[in-house]
Structures are given as C-alpha cells and as structure tokens.
Design a protein around this motif. Sequence first.
Motif, PDB file in Angstrom:
ATOM      1  N   ASP A 216      17.752  29.698  -2.279  1.00 18.93           N
ATOM      2  CA  ASP A 216      19.215  29.744  -2.319  1.00 18.93           C
ATOM      3  C   ASP A 216      19.729  30.882  -3.193  1.00 18.93           C
ATOM      4  O   ASP A 216      20.689  31.573  -2.829  1.00 18.93           O
ATOM      5  N   ASP A 217      19.105  31.074  -4.351  1.00 26.36           N
ATOM      6  CA  ASP A 217      19.511  32.173  -5.221  1.00 26.36           C
ATOM      7  C   ASP A 217      19.256  33.522  -4.560  1.00 26.36           C
ATOM      8  O   ASP A 217      20.039  34.466  -4.734  1.00 26.36           O
ATOM      9  N   ALA A 218      18.177  33.622  -3.792  1.00 30.90           N
ATOM     10  CA  ALA A 218      17.872  34.871  -3.088  1.00 30.90           C
ATOM     11  C   ALA A 218      18.943  35.155  -2.040  1.00 30.90           C
ATOM     12  O   ALA A 218      19.410  36.297  -1.904  1.00 30.90           O
ATOM     13  N   LYS A 219      19.342  34.126  -1.308  1.00 24.69           N
ATOM     14  CA  LYS A 219      20.409  34.315  -0.317  1.00 24.69           C
ATOM     15  C   LYS A 219      21.703  34.752  -0.993  1.00 24.69           C
ATOM     16  O   LYS A 219      22.408  35.634  -0.499  1.00 24.69           O
ATOM     17  N   ASP A 220      22.035  34.124  -2.110  1.00 26.77           N
ATOM     18  CA  ASP A 220      23.244  34.495  -2.841  1.00 26.77           C
ATOM     19  C   ASP A 220      23.174  35.938  -3.333  1.00 26.77           C
ATOM     20  O   ASP A 220      24.166  36.674  -3.273  1.00 26.77           O
ATOM     21  N   LEU A 221      22.002  36.332  -3.820  1.00 24.32           N
ATOM     22  CA  LEU A 221      21.832  37.691  -4.325  1.00 24.32           C
ATOM     23  C   LEU A 221      22.008  38.720  -3.208  1.00 24.32           C
ATOM     24  O   LEU A 221      22.677  39.731  -3.392  1.00 24.32           O
ATOM     25  N   VAL A 222      21.411  38.453  -2.045  1.00 23.52           N
ATOM     26  CA  VAL A 222      21.561  39.378  -0.912  1.00 23.52           C
ATOM     27  C   VAL A 222      23.030  39.433  -0.485  1.00 23.52           C
ATOM     28  O   VAL A 222      23.572  40.522  -0.233  1.00 23.52           O
ATOM     29  N   GLN A 223      23.677  38.288  -0.449  1.00 23.77           N
ATOM     30  CA  GLN A 223      25.074  38.261  -0.035  1.00 23.77           C
ATOM     31  C   GLN A 223      25.953  39.030  -1.023  1.00 23.77           C
ATOM     32  O   GLN A 223      26.833  39.793  -0.624  1.00 23.77           O
TER      33      GLN A 223
END
Length: 171
Positions: free
Chosen positions: A29-36
Amino acid sequence: MTALEFNNLVQNIAQTLRPVAMNLTRDVDDAKDLVQETMLKALTNREKFKSGTNLKAWLYTIMRNTFINNYNKVIKRSSNVDSADYLQYLNTDENYITQNKGTATFVMNDINKAIANLSEEHRTPFMMYYVGYKYLEIADKLQIPIGTVKNRIHIARKELKQALKVYRQDA
C-alpha cells in the motif's frame, strides 16, 4: 513536448516505478501511495522537466526524494519527548533541587572495576576502541586479524554488560 505526450510518457514509465517503490517502502500500500504521489508531482511540475533529458531518471529522483521527505516527517513526529516525567519540577524552587555526585562516583568505580576484571586480551582492544581507534587500526597495532579484534570487543562488551547488569534501566 506537449502536455498530452508528456502525460503518456509518464504513464508508460509508471509501471517501472512500482518495484523500486516496493523496495523502498517494503509495503504494498505504501508503494502504491509513493508511486501515485510521484506521478502527481511529475504531472504538476511538468514545466520543470527539460526535454531531451532522461524522464525515467527524473521520475526516480522525484520518487526517492518523496520517500525521504515522508520518512523524515514520520521520524520527526514519532520522536517527541514525553515531558510528563518533568512536570513535577515545573513549579519547584531551584534551591530544593540537588544533585548527588556520590552515585555517579559509585557507578564509575563499578565500571572501572568491571573493565579491570576483563582479561588482558579483551581489555586492550576494548579500551583502544573506546578511546577512538578504528577496528583496522587496532588490528594493525596488536598484529591480529580484524575479525579477532571485533570478536574480542564483542566479548568484552558482553562481559561488561553482565558485570554491570545491576545498572540496567529495564531490570
């Protein structure tokens, strides 16, 4: 480069950012947030990108800096000092606060005795490390392998910890 072309290029490269984001955050989830967040910053700062340079590297830099900034914010938030322990001193007169240097003297005497009780082969590298020598310098001076130096310092610390366990805070 038009805004539409830029957006398409950024969207195509977004897929390659996910594994790196996952490596940085270690959480899906943190990775998705970072990419976004990286994509948002890239699209809002399109005018700062110089045509002809490496877009992928620019996006990786944005992502890395975003991760570092977020990490620093989390660390700053979680490192607040709990002042509840010090509230009792708020309204006290400074003349009533005393320091007991005798306790510190006893502690230092116990530490010095514990160090003196170490075997010579453990005490010497430990004290050299304590005064600031690096592992390699100790190994050169004592003419022993660096692994032996590290082992002897480790054993000395373990023996001191055992000898001074009466002073442990969690005991």
